[in-house]
Design an enzyme around this catalytic site. Structure first.
Site, PDB file in Angstrom:
ATOM      1  N   THR A  24       0.685  -1.290  -0.057  1.00  0.00           N
ATOM      2  CA  THR A  24       0.101   0.080   0.040  1.00  0.00           C
ATOM      3  C   THR A  24       0.741   1.284   0.079  1.00  0.00           C
ATOM      4  O   THR A  24       1.958   1.078   0.546  1.00  0.00           O
ATOM      5  CB  THR A  24      -0.846  -0.054   1.298  1.00  0.00           C
ATOM      6  OG1 THR A  24      -1.446   1.324   1.330  1.00  0.00           O
ATOM      7  CG2 THR A  24      -0.242  -0.329   2.534  1.00  0.00           C
ATOM      8  N   ASP A  25       0.337   2.389  -0.350  1.00  0.00           N
ATOM      9  CA  ASP A  25       1.025   3.577  -0.478  1.00  0.00           C
ATOM     10  C   ASP A  25       1.238   3.933   0.857  1.00  0.00           C
ATOM     11  O   ASP A  25       1.681   5.158   1.132  1.00  0.00           O
ATOM     12  CB  ASP A  25       0.507   4.641  -1.555  1.00  0.00           C
ATOM     13  CG  ASP A  25      -1.133   4.982  -1.009  1.00  0.00           C
ATOM     14  OD1 ASP A  25      -1.726   4.362  -0.103  1.00  0.00           O
ATOM     15  OD2 ASP A  25      -1.625   5.938  -1.816  1.00  0.00           O
ATOM     16  N   GLU A  26       0.376   3.498   1.819  1.00  0.00           N
ATOM     17  CA  GLU A  26       0.317   4.239   3.164  1.00  0.00           C
ATOM     18  C   GLU A  26       1.792   4.082   3.839  1.00  0.00           C
ATOM     19  O   GLU A  26       2.075   4.494   4.827  1.00  0.00           O
ATOM     20  CB  GLU A  26      -0.822   3.456   4.161  1.00  0.00           C
ATOM     21  CG  GLU A  26      -2.368   3.581   3.671  1.00  0.00           C
ATOM     22  CD  GLU A  26      -3.108   3.701   4.664  1.00  0.00           C
ATOM     23  OE1 GLU A  26      -2.836   3.498   5.702  1.00  0.00           O
ATOM     24  OE2 GLU A  26      -4.329   3.663   4.186  1.00  0.00           O
ATOM     25  N   TYR A  34      -1.803  -0.345  11.047  1.00  0.00           N
ATOM     26  CA  TYR A  34      -2.033  -0.924   9.765  1.00  0.00           C
ATOM     27  C   TYR A  34      -1.057  -0.835   8.875  1.00  0.00           C
ATOM     28  O   TYR A  34      -0.187  -1.516   8.500  1.00  0.00           O
ATOM     29  CB  TYR A  34      -3.482  -0.585   9.211  1.00  0.00           C
ATOM     30  CG  TYR A  34      -3.536  -1.032   7.676  1.00  0.00           C
ATOM     31  CD1 TYR A  34      -3.483  -1.983   7.113  1.00  0.00           C
ATOM     32  CD2 TYR A  34      -3.444   0.334   6.726  1.00  0.00           C
ATOM     33  CE1 TYR A  34      -3.551  -2.402   5.825  1.00  0.00           C
ATOM     34  CE2 TYR A  34      -3.444   0.153   5.326  1.00  0.00           C
ATOM     35  CZ  TYR A  34      -3.478  -1.426   4.988  1.00  0.00           C
ATOM     36  OH  TYR A  34      -3.557  -1.643   3.570  1.00  0.00           O
ATOM     37  N   LYS A  70       2.095  -3.194   7.392  1.00  0.00           N
ATOM     38  CA  LYS A  70       2.243  -3.436   5.962  1.00  0.00           C
ATOM     39  C   LYS A  70       3.833  -3.053   5.628  1.00  0.00           C
ATOM     40  O   LYS A  70       4.263  -3.714   4.835  1.00  0.00           O
ATOM     41  CB  LYS A  70       1.245  -2.609   5.181  1.00  0.00           C
ATOM     42  CG  LYS A  70      -0.269  -2.788   5.087  1.00  0.00           C
ATOM     43  CD  LYS A  70      -0.421  -4.319   4.661  1.00  0.00           C
ATOM     44  CE  LYS A  70      -0.250  -4.438   3.157  1.00  0.00           C
ATOM     45  NZ  LYS A  70      -0.539  -5.667   2.489  1.00  0.00           N
TER      46      LYS A  70
HETATM   47  P1  NAD Z   1     -10.245  -6.503   2.279  1.00  0.00           P
HETATM   48  O1  NAD Z   1     -10.323  -6.312   3.767  1.00  0.00           O
HETATM   49  O2  NAD Z   1     -11.089  -6.365   1.735  1.00  0.00           O
HETATM   50  O3  NAD Z   1      -9.993  -8.338   2.115  1.00  0.00           O
HETATM   51  C1  NAD Z   1      -8.709  -8.905   2.818  1.00  0.00           C
HETATM   52  C2  NAD Z   1      -9.181 -10.473   2.845  1.00  0.00           C
HETATM   53  O4  NAD Z   1      -8.061 -11.130   3.523  1.00  0.00           O
HETATM   54  C3  NAD Z   1     -10.444 -10.931   3.107  1.00  0.00           C
HETATM   55  O5  NAD Z   1     -11.141 -11.719   2.493  1.00  0.00           O
HETATM   56  C4  NAD Z   1     -10.115 -11.606   4.433  1.00  0.00           C
HETATM   57  O6  NAD Z   1     -10.954 -12.595   5.072  1.00  0.00           O
HETATM   58  C5  NAD Z   1      -8.780 -11.994   4.242  1.00  0.00           C
HETATM   59  N1  NAD Z   1      -7.948 -12.299   5.335  1.00  0.00           N
HETATM   60  C6  NAD Z   1      -7.713 -11.500   6.520  1.00  0.00           C
HETATM   61  N2  NAD Z   1      -6.758 -12.178   7.476  1.00  0.00           N
HETATM   62  C7  NAD Z   1      -6.402 -13.399   6.819  1.00  0.00           C
HETATM   63  C8  NAD Z   1      -5.775 -14.511   7.199  1.00  0.00           C
HETATM   64  N3  NAD Z   1      -5.154 -14.291   8.493  1.00  0.00           N
HETATM   65  N4  NAD Z   1      -5.536 -15.605   6.316  1.00  0.00           N
HETATM   66  C9  NAD Z   1      -6.304 -15.667   5.196  1.00  0.00           C
HETATM   67  N5  NAD Z   1      -7.089 -14.651   4.931  1.00  0.00           N
HETATM   68  C10 NAD Z   1      -7.157 -13.571   5.615  1.00  0.00           C
HETATM   69  O7  NAD Z   1      -9.126  -5.921   1.902  1.00  0.00           O
HETATM   70  P2  NAD Z   1      -8.875  -5.263   0.134  1.00  0.00           P
HETATM   71  O8  NAD Z   1      -9.130  -3.723   0.428  1.00  0.00           O
HETATM   72  O9  NAD Z   1      -9.198  -6.378  -0.733  1.00  0.00           O
HETATM   73  O10 NAD Z   1      -6.988  -5.114   0.310  1.00  0.00           O
HETATM   74  C11 NAD Z   1      -6.209  -6.431  -0.217  1.00  0.00           C
HETATM   75  C12 NAD Z   1      -4.870  -6.168  -0.074  1.00  0.00           C
HETATM   76  O11 NAD Z   1      -4.574  -4.914  -0.757  1.00  0.00           O
HETATM   77  C13 NAD Z   1      -4.343  -5.893   1.253  1.00  0.00           C
HETATM   78  O12 NAD Z   1      -3.173  -6.371   1.560  1.00  0.00           O
HETATM   79  C14 NAD Z   1      -4.370  -4.331   1.372  1.00  0.00           C
HETATM   80  O13 NAD Z   1      -3.278  -3.731   2.365  1.00  0.00           O
HETATM   81  C15 NAD Z   1      -3.964  -3.942   0.057  1.00  0.00           C
HETATM   82  N6  NAD Z   1      -4.268  -2.899  -0.302  1.00  0.00           N
HETATM   83  C16 NAD Z   1      -5.382  -2.264  -0.506  1.00  0.00           C
HETATM   84  C17 NAD Z   1      -6.161  -0.861  -0.902  1.00  0.00           C
HETATM   85  C18 NAD Z   1      -7.451  -0.457  -0.836  1.00  0.00           C
HETATM   86  O14 NAD Z   1      -7.487   0.628  -1.136  1.00  0.00           O
HETATM   87  N7  NAD Z   1      -8.400  -1.302  -0.407  1.00  0.00           N
HETATM   88  C19 NAD Z   1      -5.016  -0.121  -1.319  1.00  0.00           C
HETATM   89  C20 NAD Z   1      -3.685  -0.736  -1.593  1.00  0.00           C
HETATM   90  C21 NAD Z   1      -3.402  -1.899  -1.065  1.00  0.00           C
HETATM   91  O1  DAU Z   2      -4.095   4.052   0.454  1.00  0.00           O
HETATM   92  C1  DAU Z   2      -4.461   2.799   0.613  1.00  0.00           C
HETATM   93  C2  DAU Z   2      -5.122   2.384   1.669  1.00  0.00           C
HETATM   94  O2  DAU Z   2      -6.409   2.809   1.423  1.00  0.00           O
HETATM   95  C3  DAU Z   2      -5.165   0.885   1.821  1.00  0.00           C
HETATM   96  O3  DAU Z   2      -3.970   0.187   2.100  1.00  0.00           O
HETATM   97  C4  DAU Z   2      -6.153   0.541   2.895  1.00  0.00           C
HETATM   98  O4  DAU Z   2      -6.376  -0.963   2.849  1.00  0.00           O
HETATM   99  C5  DAU Z   2      -7.600   1.190   2.729  1.00  0.00           C
HETATM  100  O5  DAU Z   2      -8.517   0.911   3.514  1.00  0.00           O
HETATM  101  C6  DAU Z   2      -7.391   2.858   2.363  1.00  0.00           C
HETATM  102  O6  DAU Z   2      -6.991   3.488   3.583  1.00  0.00           O
HETATM  103  P1  DAU Z   2      -7.553   4.666   3.796  1.00  0.00           P
HETATM  104  O7  DAU Z   2      -7.725   4.927   5.478  1.00  0.00           O
HETATM  105  O8  DAU Z   2      -7.334   5.788   3.141  1.00  0.00           O
HETATM  106  O9  DAU Z   2      -9.295   4.351   3.487  1.00  0.00           O
HETATM  107  P2  DAU Z   2     -10.656   4.572   4.271  1.00  0.00           P
HETATM  108  O10 DAU Z   2     -11.617   4.182   3.230  1.00  0.00           O
HETATM  109  O11 DAU Z   2     -10.995   4.055   5.581  1.00  0.00           O
HETATM  110  O12 DAU Z   2     -10.668   6.318   4.477  1.00  0.00           O
HETATM  111  C7  DAU Z   2     -10.602   7.083   3.436  1.00  0.00           C
HETATM  112  C8  DAU Z   2     -10.690   8.510   3.831  1.00  0.00           C
HETATM  113  O13 DAU Z   2     -12.072   8.695   4.485  1.00  0.00           O
HETATM  114  C9  DAU Z   2      -9.691   8.783   5.074  1.00  0.00           C
HETATM  115  O14 DAU Z   2      -9.026  10.155   4.905  1.00  0.00           O
HETATM  116  C10 DAU Z   2     -10.666   8.601   6.322  1.00  0.00           C
HETATM  117  C11 DAU Z   2     -12.043   9.073   5.762  1.00  0.00           C
HETATM  118  N1  DAU Z   2     -13.239   8.650   6.209  1.00  0.00           N
HETATM  119  C12 DAU Z   2     -13.354   7.288   6.348  1.00  0.00           C
HETATM  120  C13 DAU Z   2     -14.282   6.573   6.962  1.00  0.00           C
HETATM  121  C14 DAU Z   2     -14.679   5.068   6.916  1.00  0.00           C
HETATM  122  C15 DAU Z   2     -14.359   9.320   6.656  1.00  0.00           C
HETATM  123  O15 DAU Z   2     -14.129  10.668   6.675  1.00  0.00           O
HETATM  124  N2  DAU Z   2     -15.466   8.664   7.435  1.00  0.00           N
HETATM  125  C16 DAU Z   2     -15.364   7.382   7.421  1.00  0.00           C
HETATM  126  O16 DAU Z   2     -16.423   6.967   8.129  1.00  0.00           O
END
Ligand code: NAD
Ligand code: DAU
Length: 339
Positions: A125-127, A153, A157
């Site tokens: 992730t970019d975080e 988190y 990562k």
């Molecule tokens: P998500 O929470 O929707 O899905 C995660 C999945 O992993 C779930 O199906 C969960 O059951 C499974 N999981 C959790 N713990 C586990 C374990 N111990 N063993 C096996 N499976 C397990 O997450 P997502 O948003 O699909 O993110 C997927 C990946 O991409 C993550 O690694 C996250 O860090 C990365 N990522 C997400 C975003 C985003 O915006 N969502 C952006 C950049 C990177």
């Molecule tokens: O940048 C990549 C990341 O993006 C991934 O690594 C993470 O898995 C993914 O969850 C996401 O992280 P963020 O914290 O940016 O996403 P989230 O949707 O939780 O929040 C997006 C923005 O919105 C953040 O600035 C917090 C804000 N927010 C979020 C929620 C859930 C609100 O203002 N209100 C809310 O209820």
């Protein structure tokens, strides 16, 4: 080619499975997921009966189960999406993030070494770059920036990325890492900003915006992310990190207002609530490397992507209503009632 996709019942993992089955019908895909609160087997319903697809319920941190699976299946490629992924949950309870995101990645890499996997791809992730100030729009995340972290988190990562690079250098494990910005699209769990706001707006419930709503995220349609990982698997260089993002920065307030406008709901639903602890100000990816080296470019503009996403949530209310009517209710009460 036999590929293990972990976290395949989650948001991006499931979209990646659909992408791979569409684009590479010769690939054999084994999907693994522990089915935590974020994993939903129904999401994979439409591919369950495909001959080149199978599902295994397992925890990536369970060394015995993982080693047995690797011994049985002899994977060529592993793509690790499995993670605890929600920043707010990591602030409440970091422990499970360390176990899954760090130890789980280690177990998968140990098994990959033991059984001769040809590519281990870590979905990052970019975080891990921390955040950028709001008043410096000229700054972007590049692959050579220092790793830092604001939340448990992102720390977990970042640790996984460091371990992956260490396994490459120390043991020669053929690792690639991608670091993507915020994704949106079908099957995203409704605890994340976009689906949460869609669900609340449809129910005429308050839309809880943290702090001032000025924080900026760099939004990418999930299919563009999946295509980028596919390209890294095909042509990426082992030992390299690739940033993925499409220069699509929006403040949270802009995103929420767009959703309200498209659903024909009033802005009076916006409710400013207490800020997230350690809230990152701005994320913004510089995707020059993946563009120059692999030819990747995003294909979906935000205006189209958000329209398709809202339409998907309208058409698939069953999928998310089931989720928000269960245990998620208690989570929502705990996180938002006294914020
Ligand atoms: P998500 O929470 O929707 O899905 C995660 C999945 O992993 C779930 O199906 C969960 O059951 C499974 N999981 C959790 N713990 C586990 C374990 N111990 N063993 C096996 N499976 C397990 O997450 P997502 O948003 O699909 O993110 C997927 C990946 O991409 C993550 O690694 C996250 O860090 C990365 N990522 C997400 C975003 C985003 O915006 N969502 C952006 C950049 C990177
Ligand atoms: O940048 C990549 C990341 O993006 C991934 O690594 C993470 O898995 C993914 O969850 C996401 O992280 P963020 O914290 O940016 O996403 P989230 O949707 O939780 O929040 C997006 C923005 O919105 C953040 O600035 C917090 C804000 N927010 C979020 C929620 C859930 C609100 O203002 N209100 C809310 O209820």
């Amino acid at each position: 080619m036999k590929m293990l996709v972990t976290g395949a019942a989650g948001f991006i993992g499931s979209n990646f499975v659909f992408h791979m089955l569409d684009e590479h019908p010769d690939a054999q895909i084994v999907a693994l997921d522990a089915l935590t609160y974020a994993g939903n087997l129904e999401t994979l319903d439409k591919v369950m009966d495909e001959d080149n697809f199978s599902f295994v319920k397992a925890d990536i941190a369970d060394r015995e189960a993982v080693f047995q699976l690797f011994e049985d299946e002899k994977f060529d490629v592993v793509v690790n999406f499995a993670a605890e992924s929600h920043v707010d949950r990591s602030i409440e309870d970091p422990g499970v993030f360390l176990r899954t995101n760090i130890i789980g990645t280690q177990v998968l890499m140990d098994a990959s070494r033991e059984f001769g996997v040809q590519r281990f791809h870590q979905v990052g992730t970019d975080e891990v770059y921390g955040d950028l100030p709001l008043d410096r729009p000229d700054l972007f995340f590049t692959e050579d920036m220092n790793i830092t972290a604001s939340s448990p988190y992102s720390a977990s990562k970042a640790s996984a990325d460091l371990l992956a690079m260490a396994y490459h250098r120390t043991y020669g494990l053929p690792v690639t890492i991608s670091r993507c910005s915020n994704n949106y699209g079908p099957y995203q769990f409704p605890e994340k900003l976009i689906p949460l706001m869609i669900a609340n707006a449809l129910a005429d419930k308050p839309l809880p915006v943290y702090g001032t709503g000025e924080n900026v995220r760099d939004w990418l349609y999930v299919e563009d992310h999946c295509r980028a990982i596919d390209m890294v698997l095909q042509d990426g260089k082992v030992g390299e990190v690739y940033n993925i993002g499409g220069h699509n920065e929006k403040s949270n307030l802009e995103v929420v207002k767009t959703i309200l406008r498209q659903l024909g709901k009033p802005e009076s639903l916006i409710t400013f609530v207490g800020d997230r602890k350690g809230h990152d100000l701005r994320y913004a990816i510089d995707p020059t490397k993946i563009h120059n080296d692999l030819g990747w470019l995003p294909e979906t503009k935000f205006d189209d992507g958000i329209r398709m996403t809202i339409q998907w949530y309208l058409d698939n209310e069953d999928w998310w209503q089931k989720i928000i009517s269960g245990e998620y209710q208690q989570y929502y009460e705990k996180m938002y009632s006294n914020r």
